[in-house]
Design a protein around this motif. Structure first.
Motif, short mmCIF file in Angstrom:
data_model
loop_
_atom_site.label_atom_id
_atom_site.label_comp_id
_atom_site.label_asym_id
_atom_site.label_seq_id
_atom_site.Cartn_x
_atom_site.Cartn_y
_atom_site.Cartn_z
N UNK A 88 4.13 -28.38 12.94
CA UNK A 88 4.80 -28.28 11.81
C UNK A 88 5.16 -26.87 11.58
N UNK A 89 5.43 -26.10 12.65
CA UNK A 89 5.89 -24.89 12.39
C UNK A 89 4.49 -23.81 12.54
N UNK A 90 3.19 -24.37 12.43
CA UNK A 90 1.99 -23.47 12.47
C UNK A 90 1.34 -23.64 13.84
N UNK A 91 0.79 -22.53 14.05
CA UNK A 91 0.22 -22.22 15.47
C UNK A 91 -1.26 -22.46 15.46
N UNK A 92 -2.02 -23.32 15.98
CA UNK A 92 -3.41 -23.56 15.85
C UNK A 92 -3.79 -22.92 17.40
N UNK A 93 -4.81 -21.62 17.30
CA UNK A 93 -5.18 -21.36 18.52
C UNK A 93 -6.49 -21.89 19.15
N UNK A 94 -6.59 -21.67 20.36
CA UNK A 94 -7.88 -22.43 21.13
C UNK A 94 -8.90 -21.21 21.15
N UNK A 95 -10.09 -21.54 20.92
CA UNK A 95 -11.12 -20.46 21.07
C UNK A 95 -12.02 -20.71 22.45
N UNK A 96 -11.11 -20.29 23.37
CA UNK A 96 -11.65 -20.39 24.82
C UNK A 96 -12.53 -19.60 25.33
N UNK A 97 -13.93 -19.78 25.36
CA UNK A 97 -14.82 -18.93 25.77
C UNK A 97 -15.19 -18.61 27.23
N UNK A 98 -14.76 -19.77 28.12
CA UNK A 98 -14.72 -19.88 29.58
C UNK A 98 -14.08 -20.70 30.27
N UNK A 99 -13.67 -20.19 31.64
CA UNK A 99 -12.71 -21.39 32.29
C UNK A 99 -13.54 -21.25 33.66
N UNK A 100 -13.79 -22.40 34.29
CA UNK A 100 -14.79 -22.84 35.23
C UNK A 100 -14.06 -23.67 36.19
N UNK A 101 -13.74 -23.17 37.40
CA UNK A 101 -13.00 -23.76 38.78
C UNK A 101 -13.78 -24.12 39.70
N UNK A 102 -14.18 -25.52 39.92
CA UNK A 102 -14.84 -26.10 41.05
C UNK A 102 -14.08 -26.99 41.86
N UNK A 103 -14.05 -26.77 43.34
CA UNK A 103 -13.17 -27.33 44.07
C UNK A 103 -13.35 -27.31 45.46
N UNK A 104 -12.90 -28.24 46.43
CA UNK A 104 -13.15 -28.11 47.93
C UNK A 104 -12.41 -27.02 48.53
N UNK A 105 -12.85 -26.53 49.45
CA UNK A 105 -12.03 -25.52 50.21
C UNK A 105 -12.44 -25.53 51.66
N UNK A 106 -11.53 -24.99 52.47
CA UNK A 106 -11.97 -24.61 53.98
C UNK A 106 -12.66 -23.51 53.99
N UNK A 107 -13.62 -23.46 54.82
CA UNK A 107 -14.54 -22.06 54.91
C UNK A 107 -14.41 -21.59 56.34
#
Length: 565
Positions: free
Chosen positions: A403-422
């Motif tokens: 409704x026209x109002x912004x609500x911000x996220x309090x993001x402290x961290x982003x972590x990425x885990x996945x498979x990869x070629x070594x």
């Protein structure tokens, strides 16, 4: 006067040029709207793939048919694709509301629909990387089909060798094949494939599926049949891109729908003001790390954490997995099944609802010190696919508009885990990147990784640190270009498909757009699913099995300890 010296290109330079041409050609064909893979319009794509000779496609440039590469590709394409002359790539256009039954490939989460005997529709909801994936796989299939055709077609009049006729009889036979008939058909098939009976007999059951145990014979027959019709009757196979797909692609339609639902869920639960930690991982490692030991106290009594996780990864232990999921849903976890078309499910863990007795022993050492109103909230999103990582992360980090109002996220961290070629180890080893490099460009993304080599020491696994290369597709890599990246000053330790895209979205949100704090912490860690530099250790050689269990949970455990400390 010095003599003029000619420059001879290395295999790595040729391969790099081939990847660039593939990338440009596929985008051009998409904009064009249609093309014939084995016609003039598909020539550049075919030539580039044959110059590149990706490891995943094995002997694509040789006369003999590549069986392991064929199995890898078939597992990622819909059942029956080999029978279809027309392949239509579409957006989410409402086929789920029709009588058409969705066909989901074994190793790729995408909806496909068999429209009629000649046409297969494949839904593209995960961005351009999905298109690159499909087009390269189909190009490989059609190249192999023409190799079959050249072995069985005697002349331009359409005369065929006896081996092919015998295969046709077996495939078109009504009723079930006997063991004797199967082995006769395999003998004839092995002859024109340039493989031994032992080779085809060994790989035969790997192609089997619930719909058809003799699928291998049908795949070889219909691939060859399609190529024969192209040569004799000019009935070229055709790949088209729907107008709606061409209009929608790149506009984050699915990603925005997905992210809005996640943020709305956080808002409805009153979690928007709480410290938020985003993890990109599978849908079991975080849940099992937090709950499994407590949920399975009786069943796993006396077992170590690793033994519990290995038991849960066993396909036969569905009851154990269900019990852990039910326990988690009663003790702070929410689950959002994807409805947006991204194929990315989400788990939300409200740590204010946790108490010490909910935790597994390894995690309970990192007790939550914060008060309930400041207790962290963990959002686990399933794996994205290639460029889809940018679309989903970019949309998720934006503020929620209500409704026209912004609500911000309090993001402290982003972590990425996945498979990869070594590139300097083996299956199951761990990679801790210090930067991501986007293949085919000079784009590079250095960052301060909160995970360190010391976090994983004394666990019996090799740990590598250095740069990671984000590739257009794992199926496009070859030994020469990977060797260059590994041995040059780029110091690349591995390859994957999402890292640079995630980091691009995180940097844009934190450093430019101000959507999240500029002090956001990032964690990246990968475990090796294959080593493309080693023959027999590529993705086509098979999955990790239980080898992946230990590194998966070791990475998860270290991420959670940092988040909860």
């Amino acid at each position: 006067m010095s003599e003029f010296q000619t420059h001879t290109r290395t295999r790595a330079q040729e391969s790099s040029g081939a990847i660039e041409r593939l990338y440009i050609t596929m985008r051009h064909l998409f904009n064009r709207g249609f093309y014939k893979p084995m016609g003039i319009s598909g020539e550049t794509l075919r030539e580039s793939l044959l110059i590149l000779r990706p490891e995943i496609y094995g002997s694509i440039a040789e006369e003999k048919i590549e069986l392991q590469g064929l199995l890898y590709v078939i597992d990622r394409l819909p059942y029956g694709i080999e029978e279809c002359r027309y392949t239509n790539l579409t957006s989410d256009e409402g086929y789920d509301k029709s009588h058409f039954k969705p066909i989901i490939p074994l190793k790729r989460r995408r909806n496909c629909y068999r429209i009629d005997s000649e046409q297969m529709n494949i839904e593209i909801t995960r961005g351009r990387s999905e298109i690159y994936d499909i087009l390269t796989h189909l190009t490989f299939l059609y190249i192999e089909s023409h190799k079959i055709m050249k072995q069985v077609l005697i002349n331009d009049e359409g005369d065929l060798i006896r081996d092919w006729i015998k295969l046709e009889e077996a495939v078109l036979k009504k009723g079930k094949l006997t063991q004797n008939e199967k082995e006769i058909a395999l003998t004839h098939t092995a002859n024109f494939l340039g493989r031994t009976f032992e080779e085809v007999n060994k790989i035969y059951p790997e192609f089997a599926c619930p719909e058809d145990e003799h699928r291998f014979l049908k795949i070889i027959y219909y691939l060859g049949k399609g190529a024969i019709e192209e040569v004799l009757h000019d009935s070229k196979r055709l790949i088209t891109f729907s107008p709606v797909l061409r209009e929608r692609l790149g506009h984050h339609i699915h990603g925005e729908r997905w992210a809005t639902r996640v943020k709305q869920e956080l808002f409805d639960k009153g979690l928007m003001d709480r410290p938020l930690h985003i993890i990109s991982a599978n849908m079991h490692s975080v849940m099992n790390s937090l709950y499994a030991e407590k949920a399975l106290t009786t069943e796993m009594k006396g077992k170590s954490s690793l033994e519990v996780f290995e038991a849960l990864s066993n396909q036969e232990n569905g009851k154990f997995r269900d019990k852990v999921t039910k326990y988690a849903l009663r003790n702070g976890m929410s689950y959002l099944k994807d409805e947006s078309g991204t194929n990315i499910d989400v788990q939300i863990f409200d740590m204010a609802q946790f108490s010490d007795h909910h935790f597994s022993s390894e995690i309970s050492e990192a007790n939550i010190q914060a008060s309930p109103e400041k207790a962290p909230v963990i959002v686990v999103m399933d794996y994205a696919f290639g460029e889809q990582a940018y679309e989903t992360m970019d949309e998720l980090l934006k503020p929620l508009l209500i409704e026209g109002k912004r609500y911000w996220l309090d993001v402290e961290s982003v972590s990425i885990m996945g498979k990869a070629g070594i590139l300097e180890g083996g299956k199951g080893d761990i990679m801790i990147p210090s930067s991501h490099i986007f293949e085919g460009t000079a784009d590079n993304y250095p960052f301060k990784n909160r995970l360190k080599r010391r976090d994983f020491e004394e666990n019996g696994l090799k740990v590598c640190t250095g740069a990671m290369i984000t590739v257009l597709g794992t199926s496009l890599q070859n030994r020469d270009i990977l060797k260059f990246f590994h041995e040059s000053t780029w110091n690349v330790i591995g390859l994957e498909m999402e890292g640079a895209h995630y980091q691009k979205a995180i940097q844009a949100a934190s450093k430019i757009r101000g959507s999240i704090s500029s002090k956001v912490q990032v964690r990246y860690a990968y475990y090796a699913s294959d080593n493309p530099l080693e023959t027999g250790s590529t993705l086509a050689s098979g999955g990790l099995g239980t080898t992946g269990v230990k590194p998966t949970y070791l990475i998860t455990e270290n991420m959670l300890k940092q988040i909860l400390a």
